[in-house]
Design a protein around this motif. Sequence first.
Motif, short mmCIF file in Angstrom:
data_model
loop_
_atom_site.label_atom_id
_atom_site.label_comp_id
_atom_site.label_asym_id
_atom_site.label_seq_id
_atom_site.Cartn_x
_atom_site.Cartn_y
_atom_site.Cartn_z
N GLY A 108 0.80 -1.22 0.00
CA GLY A 108 0.00 0.00 0.00
C GLY A 108 0.83 1.27 0.00
N SER A 109 2.07 1.18 0.49
CA SER A 109 2.91 2.37 0.56
C SER A 109 3.84 2.52 -0.65
N MET A 110 3.80 1.55 -1.60
CA MET A 110 4.68 1.61 -2.77
C MET A 110 3.98 2.25 -3.96
N HIS A 111 4.78 2.76 -4.86
CA HIS A 111 4.24 3.29 -6.12
C HIS A 111 4.02 2.13 -7.08
N PRO A 112 2.84 2.06 -7.71
CA PRO A 112 2.54 0.91 -8.60
C PRO A 112 3.50 0.74 -9.76
N GLN A 113 4.21 1.77 -10.13
CA GLN A 113 5.12 1.66 -11.27
C GLN A 113 6.51 1.16 -10.87
N SER A 114 6.75 0.99 -9.56
CA SER A 114 8.07 0.58 -9.11
C SER A 114 8.26 -0.93 -9.28
N ASN A 126 5.86 -4.66 -8.17
CA ASN A 126 5.57 -5.85 -8.98
C ASN A 126 6.06 -7.11 -8.31
N LEU A 127 7.25 -7.07 -7.70
CA LEU A 127 7.78 -8.25 -7.00
C LEU A 127 6.89 -8.63 -5.83
N THR A 128 6.47 -7.64 -5.05
CA THR A 128 5.62 -7.91 -3.89
C THR A 128 4.26 -8.43 -4.33
N ARG A 129 3.72 -7.85 -5.38
CA ARG A 129 2.41 -8.28 -5.88
C ARG A 129 2.48 -9.74 -6.36
N THR A 130 3.53 -10.08 -7.08
CA THR A 130 3.69 -11.46 -7.57
C THR A 130 3.79 -12.44 -6.40
N TYR A 131 4.55 -12.05 -5.37
CA TYR A 131 4.70 -12.90 -4.19
C TYR A 131 3.35 -13.13 -3.51
N LEU A 132 2.57 -12.07 -3.34
CA LEU A 132 1.26 -12.20 -2.70
C LEU A 132 0.30 -13.03 -3.55
N ASP A 133 0.42 -12.90 -4.86
CA ASP A 133 -0.40 -13.75 -5.75
C ASP A 133 -0.08 -15.22 -5.54
N GLY A 168 13.97 -34.88 -14.98
CA GLY A 168 15.07 -35.23 -15.87
C GLY A 168 15.89 -34.02 -16.28
N GLY A 169 17.21 -34.08 -16.06
CA GLY A 169 18.09 -32.98 -16.44
C GLY A 169 18.14 -31.83 -15.46
N VAL A 170 17.39 -31.89 -14.36
CA VAL A 170 17.42 -30.81 -13.36
C VAL A 170 18.74 -30.90 -12.60
N ASN A 171 19.50 -29.81 -12.59
CA ASN A 171 20.79 -29.82 -11.89
C ASN A 171 20.97 -28.61 -10.97
N ASP A 172 19.87 -27.96 -10.63
CA ASP A 172 19.92 -26.79 -9.75
C ASP A 172 19.02 -27.05 -8.55
N GLU A 173 19.58 -26.90 -7.36
CA GLU A 173 18.81 -27.13 -6.14
C GLU A 173 17.59 -26.21 -6.07
N ALA A 174 17.70 -25.01 -6.63
CA ALA A 174 16.59 -24.05 -6.59
C ALA A 174 15.38 -24.54 -7.36
N GLU A 175 15.56 -25.49 -8.29
CA GLU A 175 14.42 -26.06 -9.01
C GLU A 175 13.50 -26.83 -8.07
N VAL A 176 14.05 -27.31 -6.96
CA VAL A 176 13.26 -28.04 -5.97
C VAL A 176 12.84 -27.12 -4.82
N ARG A 177 13.80 -26.37 -4.28
CA ARG A 177 13.54 -25.52 -3.12
C ARG A 177 13.07 -24.11 -3.47
N GLY A 178 13.17 -23.71 -4.72
CA GLY A 178 12.77 -22.37 -5.10
C GLY A 178 13.93 -21.38 -5.03
N HIS A 179 13.76 -20.25 -5.71
CA HIS A 179 14.78 -19.18 -5.70
C HIS A 179 14.43 -18.16 -4.62
N ARG A 180 15.43 -17.56 -4.05
CA ARG A 180 15.16 -16.49 -3.09
C ARG A 180 14.65 -15.26 -3.83
N ARG A 181 13.78 -14.50 -3.17
CA ARG A 181 13.08 -13.41 -3.86
C ARG A 181 14.00 -12.25 -4.24
N THR A 182 15.24 -12.25 -3.75
CA THR A 182 16.17 -11.18 -4.12
C THR A 182 16.63 -11.30 -5.57
#
Length: 469
Positions: free
Chosen positions: A170-176, A180-187, A274-288
């Motif tokens: 609510g305190s952010m500008h919609p164009q920032s 968008n990152l926060t909105r995607t996370y909440l979705d 098959g072919g997955v070689n990144d741990e983040a494919e299972v645990r997810g990427h950090r939001r940063t």
Amino acid sequence: RARVQRIVEPLGRDEEMDRLGFRLRESAKELVTLNPALPQELNGILENVREPGSLADLLASSFPPEIASVTERQRVLEAFDIKQRMALVQELVNRQLEVLKVKREISDMQNEMGRSERESILRQQMRHIREQLGESGEDEETEELREKLLRAGLTPDADKIARKQLSRLGSMHPQSAEWNLTRTYLDWLADLPWAKTTPDRIDVKDIRRTLDEDHYGLEKVKKRIVEYAAVRQLRSDKKGPILLFVGPPGVGKTSLGRSIARAMGRRYGRIALGGVNDEAEVRGHRRTYVGALPGRIIQGLKRVGTRNPVLVLDEVDKLGKDLRGDPAAALLEVLDPEQNDKFVDHYLDTPFDLSQVIFLATANNRETIPEPLLDRMEMIEVPGYTRNEKLRIATDFLVPKQLQEHGLTVEQLDFQRDGLESIIDHYTREAGVRGLEREIASVCRYAAVQLAEGREVNALVDHDMVELV
């Protein structure tokens, strides 16, 4: 003229009478505090009256008609025994205390409802003000997201995070970019099935029948799946081993998972590893990180829309490993029933309960599966099909399926036994039936082209027609 005889009460007291008197005095004090209709000076009088009988008489005479009717006070007056009189007055006090407590609970509920209504009215007023300022679109979007999160049934931890992120939004500008990152996370939080489940329909007979309908042969495999279902039917905690189907390509490992889901009334999801070689494919990427997303487990749960589906982890033997981590190690927590009730995806950064998910895994070669991961699963060998089994599968399953997919009927194209045997013996060299299905589809396509061009087609698919195609 009336004749009056004064009743002289005995002065002797015992321990039980003192206990009854103390209890009656304390209950009466509580009643005076809760009930504004009673005179408040009664509290001071109660402290000065030490005789139990006099205490009971004082209270009975002080109660208004809504607390003690004339009949009830008459019963107190007629009770000569002090203990009996105190018990009658104590009953009146207890009854009135219960009534007052219920009224207070109702009042609290009404206050809570009133608070919710006030919040709703204030939000409507805020929406109206923002409409006047030309900011209504942004506000409506945030309000829709808030309502969506309320309906999602978040856990207390996730709800706390969602409220905090909504406040930041609510305190952010919609164009920032941060908005968008926060909105995607909440979705993502709102779309996950935190509380959505499908009712289990675990019936051993239904599972056996479904497996027989979908798969021919594989009797040992079916027997073990039925045993697995029987244990889940009898156990209340619903925990069980993770089944690993190992066998050559095309023998029906993945479709076994679909049959189990259909028989149990659960939704089905498949996660290709098959072919997955990144741990983040299972645990997810950090939001940063730019373009961060949850791992494949959380994505799979979002797709199926319930928290208790059947998820098939396909090709676990083909997991890779490099500098970005070991996805097989990340799967250890997912597949451990003692740990996966608090699985934390790096993107969500809050625990998600995976304990109600039925995980199945498939592999072609057990030798390439890491030993700790293999230890978490129970391996079931899915053997290749014999020539006779392939013939039966082609007749009962593959031919009807391909005729339907190509818009043909049995009258237009009838596969003969010698034609199918010719395809099996000379055109397929495999343990499964994928190649056999492709060759049958090739014959169907040939016939479809001939019919579309208006030519005559030999309706019988025998050895000679197979050779011609």
